[in-house]
Design a protein around this motif. Sequence first.
Motif, PDB file in Angstrom:
ATOM      1  N   VAL A  40      -0.921  -5.655   2.583  1.00 41.46           N
ATOM      2  CA  VAL A  40      -0.935  -4.969   3.875  1.00 41.46           C
ATOM      3  C   VAL A  40       0.496  -4.695   4.313  1.00 41.46           C
ATOM      4  O   VAL A  40       1.321  -5.611   4.401  1.00 41.46           O
ATOM      5  CB  VAL A  40      -1.658  -5.805   4.951  1.00 41.46           C
ATOM      6  CG1 VAL A  40      -1.602  -5.092   6.303  1.00 41.46           C
ATOM      7  CG2 VAL A  40      -3.104  -6.051   4.542  1.00 41.46           C
ATOM      8  N   LEU A  41       0.792  -3.423   4.591  1.00 43.12           N
ATOM      9  CA  LEU A  41       2.094  -3.009   5.109  1.00 43.12           C
ATOM     10  C   LEU A  41       1.969  -2.767   6.601  1.00 43.12           C
ATOM     11  O   LEU A  41       1.022  -2.113   7.052  1.00 43.12           O
ATOM     12  CB  LEU A  41       2.566  -1.734   4.421  1.00 43.12           C
ATOM     13  CG  LEU A  41       2.728  -1.783   2.903  1.00 43.12           C
ATOM     14  CD1 LEU A  41       2.949  -0.387   2.353  1.00 43.12           C
ATOM     15  CD2 LEU A  41       3.874  -2.695   2.510  1.00 43.12           C
ATOM     16  N   SER A  42       2.922  -3.271   7.380  1.00 45.42           N
ATOM     17  CA  SER A  42       2.864  -3.081   8.829  1.00 45.42           C
ATOM     18  C   SER A  42       4.279  -3.071   9.389  1.00 45.42           C
ATOM     19  O   SER A  42       5.256  -3.196   8.661  1.00 45.42           O
ATOM     20  CB  SER A  42       2.030  -4.195   9.481  1.00 45.42           C
ATOM     21  OG  SER A  42       2.608  -5.465   9.221  1.00 45.42           O
ATOM     22  N   GLY A  43       4.359  -2.905  10.722  1.00 47.56           N
ATOM     23  CA  GLY A  43       5.658  -2.871  11.373  1.00 47.56           C
ATOM     24  C   GLY A  43       6.067  -1.462  11.730  1.00 47.56           C
ATOM     25  O   GLY A  43       5.236  -0.618  12.076  1.00 47.56           O
ATOM     26  N   LYS A  44       7.355  -1.180  11.618  1.00 42.24           N
ATOM     27  CA  LYS A  44       7.890   0.118  12.002  1.00 42.24           C
ATOM     28  C   LYS A  44       7.857   1.086  10.821  1.00 42.24           C
ATOM     29  O   LYS A  44       8.488   0.860   9.792  1.00 42.24           O
ATOM     30  CB  LYS A  44       9.329  -0.035  12.505  1.00 42.24           C
ATOM     31  CG  LYS A  44       9.940   1.261  13.006  1.00 42.24           C
ATOM     32  CD  LYS A  44      11.357   1.030  13.499  1.00 42.24           C
ATOM     33  CE  LYS A  44      11.986   2.332  13.980  1.00 42.24           C
ATOM     34  NZ  LYS A  44      13.388   2.127  14.441  1.00 42.24           N
ATOM     35  N   ASP A  45       7.089   2.165  10.981  1.00 42.74           N
ATOM     36  CA  ASP A  45       7.033   3.267  10.010  1.00 42.74           C
ATOM     37  C   ASP A  45       6.771   2.823   8.569  1.00 42.74           C
ATOM     38  O   ASP A  45       7.541   3.154   7.657  1.00 42.74           O
ATOM     39  CB  ASP A  45       8.337   4.074  10.051  1.00 42.74           C
ATOM     40  CG  ASP A  45       8.580   4.709  11.401  1.00 42.74           C
ATOM     41  OD1 ASP A  45       7.592   5.086  12.052  1.00 42.74           O
ATOM     42  OD2 ASP A  45       9.754   4.826  11.799  1.00 42.74           O
ATOM     43  N   SER A  96       1.841   5.344   8.115  1.00 44.83           N
ATOM     44  CA  SER A  96       0.844   4.784   9.025  1.00 44.83           C
ATOM     45  C   SER A  96       1.360   3.442   9.526  1.00 44.83           C
ATOM     46  O   SER A  96       2.083   2.746   8.803  1.00 44.83           O
ATOM     47  CB  SER A  96      -0.496   4.599   8.304  1.00 44.83           C
ATOM     48  OG  SER A  96      -1.367   3.758   9.045  1.00 44.83           O
ATOM     49  N   PRO A  97       1.004   3.037  10.754  1.00 45.23           N
ATOM     50  CA  PRO A  97       1.458   1.733  11.242  1.00 45.23           C
ATOM     51  C   PRO A  97       0.790   0.558  10.541  1.00 45.23           C
ATOM     52  O   PRO A  97       1.240  -0.578  10.680  1.00 45.23           O
ATOM     53  CB  PRO A  97       1.084   1.760  12.730  1.00 45.23           C
ATOM     54  CG  PRO A  97      -0.001   2.767  12.834  1.00 45.23           C
ATOM     55  CD  PRO A  97       0.286   3.791  11.796  1.00 45.23           C
ATOM     56  N   TYR A  98      -0.272   0.835   9.763  1.00 40.04           N
ATOM     57  CA  TYR A  98      -1.003  -0.260   9.118  1.00 40.04           C
ATOM     58  C   TYR A  98      -1.680   0.283   7.859  1.00 40.04           C
ATOM     59  O   TYR A  98      -2.663   1.011   7.934  1.00 40.04           O
ATOM     60  CB  TYR A  98      -2.045  -0.824  10.085  1.00 40.04           C
ATOM     61  CG  TYR A  98      -2.553  -2.205   9.745  1.00 40.04           C
ATOM     62  CD1 TYR A  98      -1.895  -3.341  10.207  1.00 40.04           C
ATOM     63  CD2 TYR A  98      -3.694  -2.373   8.969  1.00 40.04           C
ATOM     64  CE1 TYR A  98      -2.372  -4.611   9.909  1.00 40.04           C
ATOM     65  CE2 TYR A  98      -4.173  -3.639   8.666  1.00 40.04           C
ATOM     66  CZ  TYR A  98      -3.503  -4.753   9.142  1.00 40.04           C
ATOM     67  OH  TYR A  98      -3.973  -6.009   8.847  1.00 40.04           O
ATOM     68  N   THR A 122      -8.265   0.517  -3.844  1.00 41.01           N
ATOM     69  CA  THR A 122      -8.570   1.305  -2.654  1.00 41.01           C
ATOM     70  C   THR A 122      -7.338   1.391  -1.766  1.00 41.01           C
ATOM     71  O   THR A 122      -6.415   0.579  -1.870  1.00 41.01           O
ATOM     72  CB  THR A 122      -9.725   0.676  -1.856  1.00 41.01           C
ATOM     73  OG1 THR A 122      -9.365  -0.671  -1.482  1.00 41.01           O
ATOM     74  CG2 THR A 122     -10.994   0.644  -2.690  1.00 41.01           C
ATOM     75  N   LEU A 123      -7.355   2.376  -0.876  1.00 40.56           N
ATOM     76  CA  LEU A 123      -6.238   2.592   0.032  1.00 40.56           C
ATOM     77  C   LEU A 123      -6.785   2.988   1.393  1.00 40.56           C
ATOM     78  O   LEU A 123      -7.569   3.933   1.504  1.00 40.56           O
ATOM     79  CB  LEU A 123      -5.328   3.689  -0.516  1.00 40.56           C
ATOM     80  CG  LEU A 123      -4.081   4.042   0.290  1.00 40.56           C
ATOM     81  CD1 LEU A 123      -3.157   2.842   0.394  1.00 40.56           C
ATOM     82  CD2 LEU A 123      -3.356   5.215  -0.360  1.00 40.56           C
ATOM     83  N   ASN A 124      -6.400   2.236   2.438  1.00 36.66           N
ATOM     84  CA  ASN A 124      -6.847   2.529   3.797  1.00 36.66           C
ATOM     85  C   ASN A 124      -5.649   2.521   4.737  1.00 36.66           C
ATOM     86  O   ASN A 124      -4.750   1.685   4.603  1.00 36.66           O
ATOM     87  CB  ASN A 124      -7.869   1.489   4.273  1.00 36.66           C
ATOM     88  CG  ASN A 124      -9.193   1.597   3.550  1.00 36.66           C
ATOM     89  OD1 ASN A 124      -9.997   2.470   3.842  1.00 36.66           O
ATOM     90  ND2 ASN A 124      -9.417   0.711   2.586  1.00 36.66           N
ATOM     91  N   ALA A 125      -5.655   3.446   5.685  1.00 34.70           N
ATOM     92  CA  ALA A 125      -4.581   3.526   6.672  1.00 34.70           C
ATOM     93  C   ALA A 125      -5.177   3.733   8.052  1.00 34.70           C
ATOM     94  O   ALA A 125      -6.144   4.483   8.220  1.00 34.70           O
ATOM     95  CB  ALA A 125      -3.634   4.668   6.329  1.00 34.70           C
ATOM     96  N   ARG A 144      -0.180  10.037   8.739  1.00 31.66           N
ATOM     97  CA  ARG A 144       0.379  11.282   8.231  1.00 31.66           C
ATOM     98  C   ARG A 144       0.431  11.192   6.717  1.00 31.66           C
ATOM     99  O   ARG A 144       0.895  10.194   6.166  1.00 31.66           O
ATOM    100  CB  ARG A 144       1.785  11.514   8.774  1.00 31.66           C
ATOM    101  CG  ARG A 144       2.489  12.742   8.175  1.00 31.66           C
ATOM    102  CD  ARG A 144       3.958  12.761   8.560  1.00 31.66           C
ATOM    103  NE  ARG A 144       4.698  13.738   7.786  1.00 31.66           N
ATOM    104  CZ  ARG A 144       6.004  13.684   7.549  1.00 31.66           C
ATOM    105  NH1 ARG A 144       6.710  12.662   8.024  1.00 31.66           N
ATOM    106  NH2 ARG A 144       6.609  14.611   6.844  1.00 31.66           N
ATOM    107  N   THR A 145      -0.083  12.208   6.038  1.00 26.42           N
ATOM    108  CA  THR A 145      -0.041  12.239   4.581  1.00 26.42           C
ATOM    109  C   THR A 145       0.615  13.524   4.113  1.00 26.42           C
ATOM    110  O   THR A 145       0.570  14.552   4.792  1.00 26.42           O
ATOM    111  CB  THR A 145      -1.453  12.147   3.971  1.00 26.42           C
ATOM    112  OG1 THR A 145      -2.268  13.188   4.513  1.00 26.42           O
ATOM    113  CG2 THR A 145      -2.087  10.803   4.253  1.00 26.42           C
TER     114      THR A 145
END
Length: 292
Positions: free
Chosen positions: A224-229, A243-245, A254-257, A262-263
């Motif tokens: 899980v990636l989170s934080g600023k940008d 994405s913020p998350y 799988t990939l969820n945002a 923005r993609t």
Amino acid sequence: MRAKDPKVSLACGLLTAKLAGEDGKPEGKSGTVESIVAETNVVIEITETNGVTRAHGDKAAYSAANETLVLSGADPMVELGAQHVQMWSPYITIDLKNGMVNAKGPVRTKIPAGVMSKMSPGASNLKPGGTQSGLAEEHADILSDDFQFISGSGLAVWRGNVRVRDPKLAVTCELLTGTQTPESGALQSMVAETNVVIQITETNGMTTARGDKAVYSAQDETLVLSGKDPMLESASTHLQMWSPYITMGLKKKTLNAKPPVRTRIPPGAFGQPGEGGFNLKPGGPPPEEPRK
């Protein structure tokens, strides 16, 4: 010089010991060792019920007052056999009473791959139908300015200019925290914080993830990636995402945002209308040829 007892063996070129004196000491303390300093080609082996701890260095200083062993000099090294951890540092302190190890930078540690193998190809292959192309190497090298390890809980903490080196995986951050599995010593969880960059090399390209924080969970094999940008870029699928998350399912690929998302995808991913425009009528005739 060699010294040995049932649990500790010591070899060195020079050994200096300080014994407790008679005056002012409680009964039974007189003659006991207060401190030991071993110098020149020092090798120490401590036998425990679950393995052997080995220490090498130019100098080793033991203090009975706080039950610590400090290694220093040229290229000191400690190998924790029970925890499958190796470390190199100019200054290593072993807290024998509390089962803690502290190393001051520059520090190099070697640990079983564990989490690193889960994040290696093809775990990161987000392309539908992708297959796993292999696992990471058996061990991973981690460089940092500071390292702390608590053997009882299996907690490992790297601080300052942290860099994970593996043939297929690279991680940089300012703080890396992980917990070991008791059986193999591999990291079963990982939290990277501050200026996190993760690069996973695949046969068909590289996947890059950036963010303030990255959390890996062994229970459901997610990153899980989170934080600023936070940002994810996959060279194999030519996809960029902000994405913020962002959650990467490494097991099921799988990939969820979470919004706002923005993609960015390659030009032409939705097809090209051509000069005649889109034919939106089902079964309709093809567009007329342009007049010459």
